[in-house]
Design a protein around this motif. Structure first.
Motif, short mmCIF file in Angstrom:
data_model
loop_
_atom_site.label_atom_id
_atom_site.label_comp_id
_atom_site.label_asym_id
_atom_site.label_seq_id
_atom_site.Cartn_x
_atom_site.Cartn_y
_atom_site.Cartn_z
N ARG A 69 0.84 -1.21 0.00
CA ARG A 69 0.00 0.00 0.00
C ARG A 69 0.87 1.25 0.00
NH1 ARG A 69 -2.04 0.08 5.24
NH2 ARG A 69 -0.33 1.50 5.67
N GLU A 70 1.89 1.27 0.85
CA GLU A 70 2.74 2.46 0.94
C GLU A 70 3.61 2.64 -0.30
OE1 GLU A 70 2.40 4.97 3.06
OE2 GLU A 70 0.71 3.81 3.85
N LEU A 71 4.05 1.54 -0.92
CA LEU A 71 4.74 1.67 -2.20
C LEU A 71 3.84 2.36 -3.22
CD1 LEU A 71 6.53 -1.81 -2.52
CD2 LEU A 71 7.64 0.43 -2.23
N ALA A 72 2.58 1.94 -3.26
CA ALA A 72 1.63 2.54 -4.21
C ALA A 72 1.35 4.00 -3.88
CB ALA A 72 0.32 1.74 -4.22
N ILE A 73 1.17 4.31 -2.61
CA ILE A 73 0.89 5.69 -2.21
C ILE A 73 2.09 6.58 -2.51
CG2 ILE A 73 0.45 7.21 -0.24
CD1 ILE A 73 -1.25 4.87 0.95
N LEU A 74 3.27 6.11 -2.15
CA LEU A 74 4.46 6.93 -2.39
C LEU A 74 4.71 7.13 -3.88
CD1 LEU A 74 6.73 5.63 0.47
CD2 LEU A 74 6.06 8.01 0.10
N HIS A 89 3.88 10.24 3.86
CA HIS A 89 3.93 8.79 3.63
C HIS A 89 5.33 8.22 3.61
CE1 HIS A 89 -0.22 7.52 3.59
NE2 HIS A 89 -0.46 8.79 3.27
N VAL A 90 6.35 9.04 3.52
CA VAL A 90 7.69 8.53 3.79
C VAL A 90 7.74 8.06 5.24
CG1 VAL A 90 10.11 9.20 4.13
CG2 VAL A 90 8.96 9.76 1.98
N VAL A 91 7.21 8.85 6.14
CA VAL A 91 7.17 8.47 7.56
C VAL A 91 6.35 7.19 7.75
CG1 VAL A 91 6.44 9.18 9.87
CG2 VAL A 91 7.52 10.84 8.34
N GLU A 100 14.75 3.00 4.47
CA GLU A 100 15.21 4.34 4.05
C GLU A 100 15.93 4.26 2.70
OE1 GLU A 100 15.46 8.33 4.29
OE2 GLU A 100 14.84 7.29 6.10
N SER A 101 16.69 3.20 2.49
CA SER A 101 17.43 3.04 1.24
C SER A 101 16.53 2.79 0.03
CB SER A 101 18.43 1.89 1.37
OG SER A 101 17.74 0.67 1.60
N GLU A 102 15.27 2.44 0.28
CA GLU A 102 14.33 2.20 -0.82
C GLU A 102 13.62 3.46 -1.30
OE1 GLU A 102 12.75 -2.27 -0.35
OE2 GLU A 102 12.26 -0.99 1.37
N ILE A 103 13.68 4.52 -0.52
CA ILE A 103 12.99 5.75 -0.90
C ILE A 103 13.46 6.27 -2.25
CG2 ILE A 103 12.51 8.14 -0.22
CD1 ILE A 103 11.01 5.94 1.47
N PRO A 104 14.77 6.36 -2.53
CA PRO A 104 15.18 6.80 -3.87
C PRO A 104 14.73 5.84 -4.98
CG PRO A 104 17.01 6.96 -2.32
CD PRO A 104 15.90 6.23 -1.62
N ALA A 105 14.64 4.55 -4.68
CA ALA A 105 14.19 3.58 -5.68
C ALA A 105 12.72 3.77 -6.03
CB ALA A 105 14.45 2.15 -5.19
N HIS A 114 15.95 -2.68 -7.75
CA HIS A 114 15.70 -3.02 -6.36
C HIS A 114 14.50 -3.96 -6.16
CE1 HIS A 114 16.09 -2.20 -2.09
NE2 HIS A 114 14.78 -2.30 -2.06
N TRP A 115 13.50 -3.89 -7.00
CA TRP A 115 12.19 -4.47 -6.71
C TRP A 115 12.07 -5.93 -7.10
CZ3 TRP A 115 10.81 -1.12 -3.54
CH2 TRP A 115 11.03 0.23 -3.76
N ASP A 116 11.29 -6.67 -6.31
CA ASP A 116 10.91 -8.01 -6.75
C ASP A 116 9.84 -7.84 -7.83
OD1 ASP A 116 8.22 -8.00 -5.64
OD2 ASP A 116 8.97 -8.72 -3.72
N PRO A 117 9.50 -8.89 -8.57
CA PRO A 117 8.57 -8.72 -9.70
C PRO A 117 7.21 -8.14 -9.32
CG PRO A 117 9.73 -10.81 -9.89
CD PRO A 117 10.10 -10.23 -8.55
N LEU A 118 6.64 -8.54 -8.19
CA LEU A 118 5.33 -8.01 -7.80
C LEU A 118 5.44 -6.53 -7.43
CD1 LEU A 118 2.32 -8.30 -7.30
CD2 LEU A 118 2.87 -9.22 -5.02
N GLU A 119 6.47 -6.15 -6.69
CA GLU A 119 6.64 -4.74 -6.33
C GLU A 119 6.86 -3.89 -7.57
OE1 GLU A 119 8.33 -5.27 -1.80
OE2 GLU A 119 9.79 -5.11 -3.44
N ALA A 120 7.62 -4.38 -8.51
CA ALA A 120 7.82 -3.64 -9.77
C ALA A 120 6.49 -3.48 -10.50
CB ALA A 120 8.84 -4.36 -10.66
N ALA A 121 5.67 -4.53 -10.49
CA ALA A 121 4.36 -4.45 -11.14
C ALA A 121 3.45 -3.44 -10.44
CB ALA A 121 3.70 -5.83 -11.18
#
Length: 186
Positions: A69-74, A89-91, A100-105, A114-121
């Motif tokens: 959910r937060e990946l989608a919102i961000l 939503h970073v917080v 924290e290292s994923e925020i730039p990604a 960085h992402w697994d296939p589902l997260e990339a999708a």
């Protein structure tokens, strides 16, 4: 931030109409002063409806995991260049399993290594919904692990936070105390 000052000022405690105070009092105490809600308090009935739907999207009733959910919102907030949404939503994302290292990604998008296939999708679906208002067949297939309910909840989440971003950007909602402005968002 798109605007240096609010176009619609958030209401102070003294300015709140009774109906708005009632809606805000139902929020957790830490959120009652958030500028997003104080700005919407000009229309208490709309604020109550907004919160009811938003609470679904942010709740465990949403079939996406908190991280998904937060990946989608961000990603949606980033795509909309919504500084307030991004900062809030970073917080929340850091408390929902995003490192924290994923925020730039997230900013880089679905093709970051960085992402697994589902997260990339999920990130790709956010981009497609924002650009075309439609998820392409290939991305839809990649979202299969979410099932039909998860796919629809992803669409709901992106739609909700696109609407939120439009409100924040257009009304000039400013950051709440303690939030960090992202220099990439102005």
């Amino acid at each position: 931030m798109r605007l240096p000052a609010p176009r619609i000022a958030p209401l102070s405690d003294e300015q709140l109409p009774p109906a708005a105070r009632e809606v805000l009092d139902a929020l957790p105490e830490y959120a009652r002063g958030f500028n997003i809600f104080r700005t919407q308090a000009h229309n208490p009935e709309a604020l109550a409806a907004f919160l009811a739907w938003g609470n679904y999207v942010l709740s465990a009733r949403n079939s996406l995991t908190p991280r998904q959910r937060e990946l989608a919102i961000l990603r949606t907030g980033w795509n909309c260049k919504a500084g307030y949404e991004w900062a809030q939503h970073v917080v929340i994302g850091l408390n929902s399993g995003i490192a924290e290292s994923e925020i730039p990604a997230i900013k880089a998008g679905p093709d970051a290594l960085h992402w697994d296939p589902l997260e990339a999708a999920i990130l790709r679906a956010c981009d497609e919904l924002g650009q075309n208002h439609h998820i392409a067949d290939a991305t839809w297939a990649e979202l299969a692990p979410l099932g039909d309910t998860g796919r629809v909840d992803l669409i709901y989440t992106v739609g909700q936070y696109t609407q939120v971003s439009m409100l924040l950007n257009s009304c000039g909602v400013q950051l709440d105390p303690g939030l960090r402005r992202d220099p990439d968002l102005g």
